[in-house]
Design a protein around this motif. Structure first.
Motif, short mmCIF file in Angstrom:
data_model
loop_
_atom_site.label_atom_id
_atom_site.label_comp_id
_atom_site.label_asym_id
_atom_site.label_seq_id
_atom_site.Cartn_x
_atom_site.Cartn_y
_atom_site.Cartn_z
N ARG A 8 0.86 -1.18 0.00
CA ARG A 8 0.00 0.00 0.00
C ARG A 8 0.90 1.24 0.00
O ARG A 8 2.13 1.13 0.10
N LEU A 9 0.27 2.41 -0.06
CA LEU A 9 1.00 3.67 -0.02
C LEU A 9 0.73 4.45 1.25
O LEU A 9 1.54 5.29 1.65
N ALA A 10 -0.41 4.20 1.89
CA ALA A 10 -0.76 4.94 3.10
C ALA A 10 -0.35 4.16 4.35
O ALA A 10 -0.27 2.94 4.33
N ASP A 11 -0.12 4.89 5.42
CA ASP A 11 0.17 4.33 6.74
C ASP A 11 1.36 3.37 6.71
O ASP A 11 1.27 2.24 7.18
N LEU A 12 2.46 3.85 6.17
CA LEU A 12 3.71 3.10 6.17
C LEU A 12 4.74 3.88 6.98
O LEU A 12 5.38 4.81 6.46
N PRO A 13 4.92 3.55 8.26
CA PRO A 13 5.86 4.31 9.10
C PRO A 13 7.28 4.36 8.54
O PRO A 13 7.96 5.39 8.69
N ALA A 14 7.74 3.27 7.94
CA ALA A 14 9.11 3.28 7.40
C ALA A 14 9.22 4.24 6.23
O ALA A 14 10.23 4.95 6.08
N MET A 15 8.20 4.28 5.39
CA MET A 15 8.22 5.22 4.27
C MET A 15 8.19 6.66 4.78
O MET A 15 8.92 7.53 4.28
N ARG A 16 7.36 6.91 5.80
CA ARG A 16 7.31 8.26 6.36
C ARG A 16 8.66 8.64 6.99
O ARG A 16 9.11 9.79 6.89
N ALA A 17 9.32 7.68 7.64
CA ALA A 17 10.62 7.97 8.25
C ALA A 17 11.64 8.38 7.20
O ALA A 17 12.43 9.32 7.41
N ALA A 18 11.62 7.69 6.06
CA ALA A 18 12.55 8.05 4.98
C ALA A 18 12.26 9.45 4.47
O ALA A 18 13.18 10.26 4.25
N ILE A 19 10.98 9.77 4.30
CA ILE A 19 10.60 11.09 3.81
C ILE A 19 11.00 12.17 4.81
O ILE A 19 11.54 13.23 4.44
N ASP A 20 10.75 11.90 6.10
CA ASP A 20 11.12 12.86 7.14
C ASP A 20 12.63 13.09 7.19
O ASP A 20 13.09 14.15 7.64
N ASN A 21 13.39 12.10 6.74
CA ASN A 21 14.85 12.23 6.70
C ASN A 21 15.35 12.88 5.41
O ASN A 21 16.55 12.90 5.14
N GLY A 22 14.41 13.39 4.62
CA GLY A 22 14.78 14.12 3.41
C GLY A 22 15.14 13.25 2.23
O GLY A 22 15.81 13.72 1.29
N LEU A 23 14.72 11.98 2.24
CA LEU A 23 15.07 11.05 1.17
C LEU A 23 13.94 10.92 0.16
O LEU A 23 12.76 10.99 0.53
N LYS A 24 14.31 10.72 -1.08
CA LYS A 24 13.33 10.37 -2.11
C LYS A 24 13.45 8.88 -2.39
O LYS A 24 14.54 8.31 -2.36
N LEU A 25 12.33 8.27 -2.70
CA LEU A 25 12.24 6.81 -2.68
C LEU A 25 12.14 6.18 -4.06
O LEU A 25 11.52 6.71 -4.98
N ILE A 26 12.76 5.00 -4.15
CA ILE A 26 12.57 4.10 -5.29
C ILE A 26 11.93 2.83 -4.73
O ILE A 26 12.56 2.12 -3.92
N GLY A 39 27.97 -0.60 3.14
CA GLY A 39 27.80 0.78 3.54
C GLY A 39 26.39 1.29 3.45
O GLY A 39 26.15 2.51 3.53
N VAL A 40 25.44 0.40 3.27
CA VAL A 40 24.02 0.77 3.17
C VAL A 40 23.30 0.28 4.41
O VAL A 40 23.48 -0.86 4.83
N GLN A 41 22.50 1.14 4.99
CA GLN A 41 21.80 0.79 6.23
C GLN A 41 20.37 0.36 5.94
O GLN A 41 19.69 0.93 5.08
N LEU A 42 19.90 -0.67 6.67
CA LEU A 42 18.50 -1.09 6.60
C LEU A 42 17.75 -0.47 7.76
O LEU A 42 18.13 -0.62 8.92
N GLU A 43 16.66 0.22 7.46
CA GLU A 43 15.82 0.85 8.48
C GLU A 43 14.44 0.23 8.42
O GLU A 43 13.74 0.33 7.40
N ALA A 44 14.02 -0.43 9.50
CA ALA A 44 12.72 -1.09 9.55
C ALA A 44 11.84 -0.43 10.61
O ALA A 44 12.33 -0.01 11.67
N ARG A 45 10.53 -0.36 10.33
CA ARG A 45 9.58 0.20 11.27
C ARG A 45 8.35 -0.72 11.34
O ARG A 45 7.93 -1.27 10.33
N PRO A 46 7.74 -0.87 12.52
CA PRO A 46 6.53 -1.71 12.64
C PRO A 46 5.37 -1.14 11.85
O PRO A 46 5.19 0.08 11.80
#
Length: 476
Positions: free
Chosen positions: A14-32, A121-128
């Motif tokens: 889905r696209l809504a209610d994804l905490p990990a996606m929001r965390a990436a956006i809040d960190n100034g990242l654009k997503l693939i 050198g790439v970090q994995l960030e996971a969120r519930p």
């Protein structure tokens, strides 16, 4: 300069209610956005046939939504850590974000991916994101996981209300790209020769849009009758949200808050429905802390259960040819639609384990392959509950009488007549026990037992006594 991250989709399509996606956006990242086919990682719990059908259409729906944002889903096949590392190197991504895993094999994969990416050198960030209450946040006063549902759910309801769902990411949050991706036709998920899922497109609407519509339809049309009607398979009083929740097309928080937003006067059915969502939470918590549940009985004594190994009986059960109409109706509904009503799931599971004395794992595996909502936690805990060996399970001596269950929950025979049409002309009085009908009644209904419809595979009373004796081995 835009900094990029990969969003690794898993069971959160889905696209809504994804905490990990929001965390990436809040960190100034654009997503693939990306997805990796890696059946080897799941081992024996790789999706079954029906789940693969659903997964194909769910991924296709997600791909369509992402393409509208200029960033279609990058789908690749291979060993997950290597694929993600290669894609990160190709795109210059500095991190990979994902929803945190619950299933044991998925948690192990997540750990392996994190280690492998770290070396590059790439970090994995996971969120519930899969549950209302992440495992470990609701425990007994002693700090242990709950083993009984009622106190678990009571404790959940005493927690702060789950946070409001997050809004969907917009196009500006994604990287526009034309990266190589497996075409839909190469996903190898749909059945071919024969296409046993032909017609399922008319029954189901996989994807986040279909999930939202299913929830709204349930709230508008069925919630009021849910508390009383949920046990009647012909009534259409259930939500049918389970496959959407399993594939993460809708989040539990979205469901929770949609129900909480209802006007006053629907408290009783709403509470009952949310308690069933609670059972989902309970099962996932059990699996999280007891990863052996899909294969071993929760109650260790049941390892001594003297199960039988009658393949003929198993095949009759699988094909809906047991001679017990409510059982056969359920098994045929499953084969023809990829779904079975929950009350009927309990009836057919009890029949397999207690009338036929076949191992619950055999039924679990059949459901895994044939259910569109096959979920490792729900499926394994459900089978163990019926068999009597699970946490908070039905007592071993509770043996569903398929005749009485049919008469009580399908009193006018609408469900049985839909799925077992060869006995549809029998009067209600005999529909759930055709062998009790006089020869004249059978003839008038065009039923010839043993020919047009099978004789009962076992006698109910005799099978019940045999089961009690077998269960006595591990209860005494």
């Amino acid at each position: 300069m835009v900094t990029t991250a990969l969003y690794w989709y898993r069971q959160d399509l889905r696209l809504a209610d994804l905490p990990a996606m929001r965390a990436a956006i809040d960190n100034g990242l654009k997503l693939i956005p990306c997805y990796v086919f890696d059946d080897a990682a799941a081992g024996q719990w790789s999706p079954g046939g029906a789940s693969r059908w659903w997964l194909h259409h769910s991924l296709a729906a997600l791909d369509t939504e992402l393409a509208k944002r200029g960033s279609p889903l990058v789908v690749r096949r291979g060993e997950t850590a290597r694929v993600l590392a290669d894609l990160a190197a190709q795109t210059g991504a500095e991190a990979v974000y994902c929803s945190e895993a619950i299933d044991p094999w998925a948690r192990e994969l997540q750990s392996q991916v994190a280690d492998a990416l770290w070396e590059t050198g790439v970090q994995l960030e996971a969120r519930p994101s899969a549950l209302l209450f992440h495992p470990g946040t609701v425990c007994t006063q002693a700090g242990d996981p709950y083993r009984v549902f009622t106190p678990f759910w009571r404790a959940c309801l005493q927690q702060p209300s789950p946070a409001e769902p997050l809004s969907a990411a917009s196009g500006k949050h994604f990287v526009e790209h034309d990266l190589d991706s497996l075409p839909h036709d190469d996903w190898q998920l749909l059945p071919r020769n024969p296409d046993w899922a032909a017609g399922w497109d008319e029954l189901w609407s996989p994807g986040a849009t279909g999930a939202r519509r299913a929830l709204q339809h349930f709230l508008d049309n069925a919630l009021d009758s849910y508390a009383e009607g949920r046990d009647f398979p012909a009534a259409r009083s259930t939500s049918r949200l389970s496959p959407h929740l399993h594939f993460g097309e809708i989040s539990p928080r979205q469901v929770w808050h949609a129900v909480q937003a209802l006007p006053e006067g629907q408290d009783k059915p709403a509470a009952k429905f949310l308690a069933e969502v609670g059972w989902r939470e309970f099962c996932h918590q059990l699996l999280y802390f007891n990863p052996e549940i899909p294969e071993k009985p929760f109650k260790a004594d049941f390892g001594e259960m003297p199960w039988l190994a009658d393949q003929t009986h198993l095949q009759a059960w699988q094909r809906g040819r047991t001679g017990y109409p409510i059982v056969d109706a359920g098994m045929r509904e499953l084969w023809q639609t990829g779904f079975m009503h929950n009350r009927v799931r309990m009836i057919v599971a009890s029949f397999l384990t207690k009338h036929l004395l076949l191992p619950w794992q055999w039924g679990e595996q059949w459901f895994w392959d044939t259910l569109v909502d096959a979920d490792l936690a729900n499926n394994s805990c459900g089978w163990q509950w019926v068999a009597g060996c699970g946490a908070d399970a039905a007592p071993y001596f509770r043996i569903f009488n398929p005749i009485l269950q049919g008469r009580k929950f399908d009193p006018d025979g609408e469900y049985v007549r839909q799925w077992v049409p060869e006995i549809a002309s029998l009067p209600d009085k005999y529909l759930h026990a055709p062998w009790e009908a006089p020869a004249k009644i059978l003839a008038e209904a065009g039923v010839e037992l043993g020919e047009t419809y099978p004789e009962p595979l076992v006698d109910h009373k005799e099978a019940r006594e045999t089961a009690l004796q077998a269960y006595g081995v591990i209860s005494g």
